[in-house]
Design a protein around this motif. Structure first.
Motif, PDB file in Angstrom:
ATOM      1  N   PRO A 342       0.816  -1.216   0.000  1.00  0.00           N
ATOM      2  CA  PRO A 342       0.000   0.000   0.000  1.00  0.00           C
ATOM      3  C   PRO A 342       0.852   1.270   0.000  1.00  0.00           C
ATOM      4  CG  PRO A 342      -0.271  -1.243   2.051  1.00  0.00           C
ATOM      5  CD  PRO A 342       0.550  -2.074   1.154  1.00  0.00           C
ATOM      6  N   MET A 343       1.950   1.258   0.755  1.00  0.00           N
ATOM      7  CA  MET A 343       2.810   2.436   0.808  1.00  0.00           C
ATOM      8  C   MET A 343       3.461   2.703  -0.544  1.00  0.00           C
ATOM      9  SD  MET A 343       6.266   3.303   0.997  1.00  0.00           S
ATOM     10  CE  MET A 343       7.038   1.821   1.626  1.00  0.00           C
ATOM     11  N   LEU A 344       4.020   1.662  -1.185  1.00  0.00           N
ATOM     12  CA  LEU A 344       4.648   1.842  -2.492  1.00  0.00           C
ATOM     13  C   LEU A 344       3.616   2.223  -3.544  1.00  0.00           C
ATOM     14  CD1 LEU A 344       7.204  -1.127  -2.621  1.00  0.00           C
ATOM     15  CD2 LEU A 344       7.609   1.239  -1.948  1.00  0.00           C
ATOM     16  N   SER A 345       2.411   1.667  -3.432  1.00  0.00           N
ATOM     17  CA  SER A 345       1.355   1.985  -4.396  1.00  0.00           C
ATOM     18  C   SER A 345       0.975   3.453  -4.318  1.00  0.00           C
ATOM     19  CB  SER A 345       0.121   1.110  -4.146  1.00  0.00           C
ATOM     20  OG  SER A 345       0.423  -0.259  -4.347  1.00  0.00           O
ATOM     21  N   LYS A 346       0.983   4.007  -3.131  1.00  0.00           N
ATOM     22  CA  LYS A 346       0.632   5.422  -2.968  1.00  0.00           C
ATOM     23  C   LYS A 346       1.695   6.338  -3.547  1.00  0.00           C
ATOM     24  CE  LYS A 346      -2.359   4.853   1.059  1.00  0.00           C
ATOM     25  NZ  LYS A 346      -2.517   5.067   2.518  1.00  0.00           N
ATOM     26  N   VAL A 347       2.971   6.033  -3.318  1.00  0.00           N
ATOM     27  CA  VAL A 347       4.013   6.908  -3.867  1.00  0.00           C
ATOM     28  C   VAL A 347       4.081   6.765  -5.383  1.00  0.00           C
ATOM     29  CG1 VAL A 347       5.385   6.893  -1.756  1.00  0.00           C
ATOM     30  CG2 VAL A 347       5.881   5.212  -3.522  1.00  0.00           C
ATOM     31  N   ALA A 348       3.670   5.586  -5.900  1.00  0.00           N
ATOM     32  CA  ALA A 348       3.689   5.366  -7.350  1.00  0.00           C
ATOM     33  C   ALA A 348       2.659   6.232  -8.062  1.00  0.00           C
ATOM     34  CB  ALA A 348       3.444   3.896  -7.660  1.00  0.00           C
ATOM     35  N   LEU A 349       1.658   6.698  -7.331  1.00  0.00           N
ATOM     36  CA  LEU A 349       0.595   7.496  -7.944  1.00  0.00           C
ATOM     37  C   LEU A 349       0.921   8.991  -7.976  1.00  0.00           C
ATOM     38  CD1 LEU A 349      -2.517   5.760  -6.319  1.00  0.00           C
ATOM     39  CD2 LEU A 349      -1.724   5.536  -8.676  1.00  0.00           C
ATOM     40  N   LYS A 350       2.050   9.392  -7.389  1.00  0.00           N
ATOM     41  CA  LYS A 350       2.403  10.807  -7.355  1.00  0.00           C
ATOM     42  C   LYS A 350       2.764  11.313  -8.748  1.00  0.00           C
ATOM     43  CE  LYS A 350       3.968  11.291  -2.577  1.00  0.00           C
ATOM     44  NZ  LYS A 350       3.173  12.472  -2.266  1.00  0.00           N
ATOM     45  N   GLU A 351       2.329  12.524  -9.061  1.00  0.00           N
ATOM     46  CA  GLU A 351       2.650  13.150 -10.335  1.00  0.00           C
ATOM     47  C   GLU A 351       4.016  13.822 -10.246  1.00  0.00           C
ATOM     48  OE1 GLU A 351       1.044  13.065 -13.193  1.00  0.00           O
ATOM     49  OE2 GLU A 351      -0.523  11.777 -12.375  1.00  0.00           O
ATOM     50  N   PRO A 352       4.908  13.603 -11.241  1.00  0.00           N
ATOM     51  CA  PRO A 352       6.231  14.225 -11.198  1.00  0.00           C
ATOM     52  C   PRO A 352       6.160  15.748 -11.274  1.00  0.00           C
ATOM     53  CG  PRO A 352       5.844  13.181 -13.319  1.00  0.00           C
ATOM     54  CD  PRO A 352       4.715  12.779 -12.441  1.00  0.00           C
ATOM     55  N   VAL A 353       7.080  16.403 -10.558  1.00  0.00           N
ATOM     56  CA  VAL A 353       7.156  17.868 -10.536  1.00  0.00           C
ATOM     57  C   VAL A 353       8.552  18.276 -10.982  1.00  0.00           C
ATOM     58  CG1 VAL A 353       7.021  19.926  -9.074  1.00  0.00           C
ATOM     59  CG2 VAL A 353       5.504  17.979  -8.638  1.00  0.00           C
ATOM     60  N   ARG A 528      11.674  -4.943 -13.895  1.00  0.00           N
ATOM     61  CA  ARG A 528      12.063  -6.269 -13.424  1.00  0.00           C
ATOM     62  C   ARG A 528      12.265  -6.266 -11.909  1.00  0.00           C
ATOM     63  NH1 ARG A 528      13.497 -11.331 -14.510  1.00  0.00           N
ATOM     64  NH2 ARG A 528      15.745 -11.090 -14.638  1.00  0.00           N
ATOM     65  N   PHE A 529      12.907  -5.206 -11.402  1.00  0.00           N
ATOM     66  CA  PHE A 529      13.128  -5.085  -9.961  1.00  0.00           C
ATOM     67  C   PHE A 529      11.791  -4.996  -9.228  1.00  0.00           C
ATOM     68  CE2 PHE A 529      13.482  -2.556  -6.116  1.00  0.00           C
ATOM     69  CZ  PHE A 529      14.537  -3.165  -5.467  1.00  0.00           C
ATOM     70  N   CYS A 530      10.892  -4.156  -9.722  1.00  0.00           N
ATOM     71  CA  CYS A 530       9.605  -3.958  -9.056  1.00  0.00           C
ATOM     72  C   CYS A 530       8.748  -5.223  -9.079  1.00  0.00           C
ATOM     73  CB  CYS A 530       8.844  -2.798  -9.708  1.00  0.00           C
ATOM     74  SG  CYS A 530       9.585  -1.179  -9.396  1.00  0.00           S
ATOM     75  N   ASP A 531       8.766  -5.939 -10.188  1.00  0.00           N
ATOM     76  CA  ASP A 531       7.987  -7.184 -10.260  1.00  0.00           C
ATOM     77  C   ASP A 531       8.431  -8.178  -9.194  1.00  0.00           C
ATOM     78  OD1 ASP A 531       6.505  -6.238 -12.352  1.00  0.00           O
ATOM     79  OD2 ASP A 531       7.633  -7.281 -13.906  1.00  0.00           O
ATOM     80  N   SER A 532       9.723  -8.201  -8.931  1.00  0.00           N
ATOM     81  CA  SER A 532      10.257  -9.162  -7.967  1.00  0.00           C
ATOM     82  C   SER A 532      10.177  -8.680  -6.530  1.00  0.00           C
ATOM     83  CB  SER A 532      11.719  -9.485  -8.305  1.00  0.00           C
ATOM     84  OG  SER A 532      11.817 -10.174  -9.531  1.00  0.00           O
ATOM     85  N   TYR A 533      10.372  -7.359  -6.310  1.00  0.00           N
ATOM     86  CA  TYR A 533      10.567  -6.893  -4.935  1.00  0.00           C
ATOM     87  C   TYR A 533       9.744  -5.677  -4.518  1.00  0.00           C
ATOM     88  CZ  TYR A 533      14.712  -9.772  -5.674  1.00  0.00           C
ATOM     89  OH  TYR A 533      15.554 -10.804  -5.977  1.00  0.00           O
ATOM     90  N   ALA A 534       9.066  -5.011  -5.436  1.00  0.00           N
ATOM     91  CA  ALA A 534       8.386  -3.757  -5.070  1.00  0.00           C
ATOM     92  C   ALA A 534       7.109  -3.586  -5.881  1.00  0.00           C
ATOM     93  CB  ALA A 534       9.322  -2.568  -5.280  1.00  0.00           C
ATOM     94  N   ARG A 535       6.216  -4.531  -5.758  1.00  0.00           N
ATOM     95  CA  ARG A 535       5.013  -4.522  -6.589  1.00  0.00           C
ATOM     96  C   ARG A 535       4.009  -3.480  -6.103  1.00  0.00           C
ATOM     97  NH1 ARG A 535       2.855 -10.264  -8.251  1.00  0.00           N
ATOM     98  NH2 ARG A 535       4.817 -10.072  -9.407  1.00  0.00           N
ATOM     99  N   THR A 536       3.371  -2.814  -7.052  1.00  0.00           N
ATOM    100  CA  THR A 536       2.352  -1.810  -6.738  1.00  0.00           C
ATOM    101  C   THR A 536       1.088  -2.097  -7.546  1.00  0.00           C
ATOM    102  OG1 THR A 536       3.056  -0.287  -8.489  1.00  0.00           O
ATOM    103  CG2 THR A 536       4.122  -0.062  -6.340  1.00  0.00           C
ATOM    104  N   ASP A 537      -0.017  -1.462  -7.111  1.00  0.00           N
ATOM    105  CA  ASP A 537      -1.283  -1.586  -7.826  1.00  0.00           C
ATOM    106  C   ASP A 537      -2.160  -0.422  -7.375  1.00  0.00           C
ATOM    107  OD1 ASP A 537      -3.959  -2.324  -8.649  1.00  0.00           O
ATOM    108  OD2 ASP A 537      -3.238  -4.381  -8.876  1.00  0.00           O
ATOM    109  N   LYS A 538      -2.727   0.326  -8.344  1.00  0.00           N
ATOM    110  CA  LYS A 538      -3.579   1.454  -7.962  1.00  0.00           C
ATOM    111  C   LYS A 538      -4.829   0.971  -7.227  1.00  0.00           C
ATOM    112  CE  LYS A 538      -5.878   1.724 -12.495  1.00  0.00           C
ATOM    113  NZ  LYS A 538      -6.168   2.612 -13.651  1.00  0.00           N
ATOM    114  N   ASN A 539      -5.184  -0.281  -7.436  1.00  0.00           N
ATOM    115  CA  ASN A 539      -6.316  -0.886  -6.726  1.00  0.00           C
ATOM    116  C   ASN A 539      -5.818  -1.821  -5.621  1.00  0.00           C
ATOM    117  OD1 ASN A 539      -8.319   0.311  -8.454  1.00  0.00           O
ATOM    118  ND2 ASN A 539      -7.745  -1.187 -10.016  1.00  0.00           N
TER     119      ASN A 539
END
Length: 551
Positions: A342-353, A528-539
């Motif tokens: 949940p924590m990684l999923s939330k930071v993944a949704l941030k818009e770049p500035v 590849r790194f995220c699939d193995s160790y840092a998976r996210t999902d907006k849902n």
């Protein structure tokens, strides 16, 4: 090399003097060249099993208890694992050899002015990392000094948490006290309530089932291969440092009371569950069908072969939730589940500035943390040297826009990193320890991270935030899969062997960081790194709901 204890006081020595002393390779480093940290980890596990069994036999005889060995093990293992690991490292490296002269010349045998004993396991865990007096007591035990007149009063860390509690904290504490879902890294209060409701509803559909049973056969644990002095040091340390809550638990609760059975047969809790007396109630209730679930709350859980902490605490549960799709190298829990963080999923949704900020993130560098989880207790010198090398080699333009983030840990009694950094680089801008890096994710030009085990590295990869990492802490052996992933990250110029290489790369890409980061090679390695160790999902919440319903 025990001069380290003397030079770490940055009020006495300048930062440059500390660097000069630490970078000087002492003969004691030879002790570590052929040392096998994986064997040491296995030894610690083996010795923990042995002393759990020894304590179980002792309490069965003295307290007339007849509790299952597995239940007994789950209560005692975390405490014993830390204590045995601590004694093992310090004994194996002979780190206190220089202290022998100091103590043998002293007639004092009482330590009442040096250390007090922990009353609870929580006090022990808080102090084992930060209280020099407790480590000094263990040194005296290893030296076989006679221990007298020890006060049975609680130890206190040097830095105490604030006693003030705001309304939000009070609400969180209230929820944590009554709900079976007590928080996973990244879930909000309302999400905790929602998931708790699901677990409560499940209590109407699931029947109680005994989870722990007595073992018929006891393992034959032969400790004759170990130095008798080591075994005696461990046994003495246990007898002296075993908190009263452990000494009296079975005399107080020969027949555990289950009047306050939890609302659901499954409970999610933070990993610090095993730092307090609360585990006694939870583990005892496992005999009545309660299942304990934990979730990953940081990096490196499935990347290292010889990682101690997760295997000693977090995995002592029924189900463990991982961030990726890779199993830990070894674990003692009954099952592994995969769910997006949940924590990684939330930071993944941030818009770049658009930003010019460079954020340099430091790692925990408490020298005595080494005696628990790091094979090389003298990595501090090379770690500080690499940090110095990076800041010394970035261009003046990059230096002017760099912020350094201190590790968010209490001030160490042994080393003041903030003063050390300010001494060497007075112009460097510092981010406060309490500053949440999530606020800078997607709002910085690039992150620089000094350890591949850093949770910040996982956050950057998940959020697609430009980042580079050099490995300033080289003491863990990667799993075969992790080696392959990190080789891809090196080829993509995300990970570097040295700080100088990372600094030179940053200097060369100052004007075109996004072009490099958005390249196919970098994005494929990151994915590849995220699939193995840092998976996210907006849902992510729905994914957790589906998983909970299947438990």
């Amino acid at each position: 090399m025990w001069q380290i204890e003397n030079i770490l006081n940055t009020d006495k020595y300048s930062s440059q003097e500390i660097l000069d002393l630490l970078r000087n390779k002492s003969n004691i480093h030879q002790l570590f060249l052929d040392f096998d940290p994986i064997k040491a980890t296995e030894d610690t596990r083996f010795l923990t099993k042995y002393f759990v069994q020894e304590l179980h036999t002792h309490f069965a005889k003295e307290e007339k208890t007849n509790l299952p060995l597995e239940l007994f093990s789950r209560i005692y293992s975390p405490f014993l694992y830390y204590l045995i690991a601590h004694v093992y490292w310090r004994f194996s490296f002979n780190l206190i050899s220089k202290k022998i002269e100091i103590y043998s010349s002293s007639s004092a045998t009482t330590i009442e002015s040096i250390a007090c004993l922990p009353q609870t396991s929580e006090e022990f865990f808080k102090n084992i990392f930060s209280n020099k007096d407790l480590r000094l007591l263990i040194d005296l035990i290893i030296l076989n000094k006679e221990i007298e007149a020890v006060k049975w009063t609680p130890l206190q860390p040097k830095v105490q948490p604030s006693q003030e509690s705001n309304l939000k904290d009070k609400i969180i504490n209230l929820i944590n006290s009554v709900l079976p879902f007590k928080g996973v890294y990244g879930f909000s209060i309302y999400e905790n309530i929602f998931l708790s409701a699901i677990l409560v509803l499940k209590s109407f559909t699931l029947k109680s089932k005994k989870a722990i049973t007595s073992r018929e056969a006891v393992e034959d644990l032969n400790i004759e291969i170990y130095d008798p002095s080591l075994i005696q040091s461990i046994r003495t340390a246990i007898s002296i440092l075993l908190p009263p809550e452990f000494r009296t638990i079975f005399s107080r609760r020969k027949k555990f009371s289950f009047k306050n059975i939890l609302r659901a047969p499954i409970i999610f809790d933070t990993v610090r569950l095993y730092y307090s007396d609360q585990v006694i109630n939870y583990v005892a209730q496992q005999t009545h069908g309660l299942r304990i679930c934990f979730a990953q709350h940081g990096g490196c859980y499935a990347t290292f072969k010889n990682r101690l902490i997760p295997e000693s605490i977090e995995f002592l549960c029924d189900t463990f939730f991982m961030w990726g799709d890779m199993l830990p190298h070894s674990n003692s829990c009954k099952s592994i589940k995969y769910a997006p963080s949940p924590m990684l999923s939330k930071v993944a949704l941030k818009e770049p500035v658009l930003s010019k900020d460079i954020i340099f993130v430091g790692t925990d560098i408490s020298p005595y943390w080494d005696a628990i989880v790091h094979p090389n207790p003298y990595h501090l010198g090379s770690y500080l040297q690499e940090k110095y090398n990076f800041l010394s080699n970035i261009s003046s333009e990059n230096f002017s826009t760099t912020f350094y983030k201190l590790y968010p840990a209490p001030i160490s009694q042994d080393f003041n990193e903030e003063k050390f950094i300010k001494d060497l680089f007075p112009q460097l801008k510092l981010l406060n320890k309490s500053y949440h890096l999530e606020e800078k994710i997607a709002a910085a030009k690039i992150f620089v991270i000094d350890s591949i085990e850093s949770t910040t590295f996982y956050k950057c990869m998940a959020a697609n935030q430009p980042a580079i990492c050099y490995n300033g802490l080289v003491f863990f052996e990667l799993t075969d899969h992790a080696k392959q992933i990190y080789e891809e990250l090196k080829e993509a110029k995300i990970v570097f062997e040295t700080a100088v290489e990372a600094a030179e790369f940053l200097n060369s890409k100052t004007e075109c960081i996004n072009k490099w980061w958005d390249s196919t090679e970098v994005q494929m390695a990151r994915k590849r790194f995220c699939d193995s160790y840092a998976r996210t999902d907006k849902n992510y919440l729905w994914q957790w709901v589906k998983t909970l319903l299947k438990l």
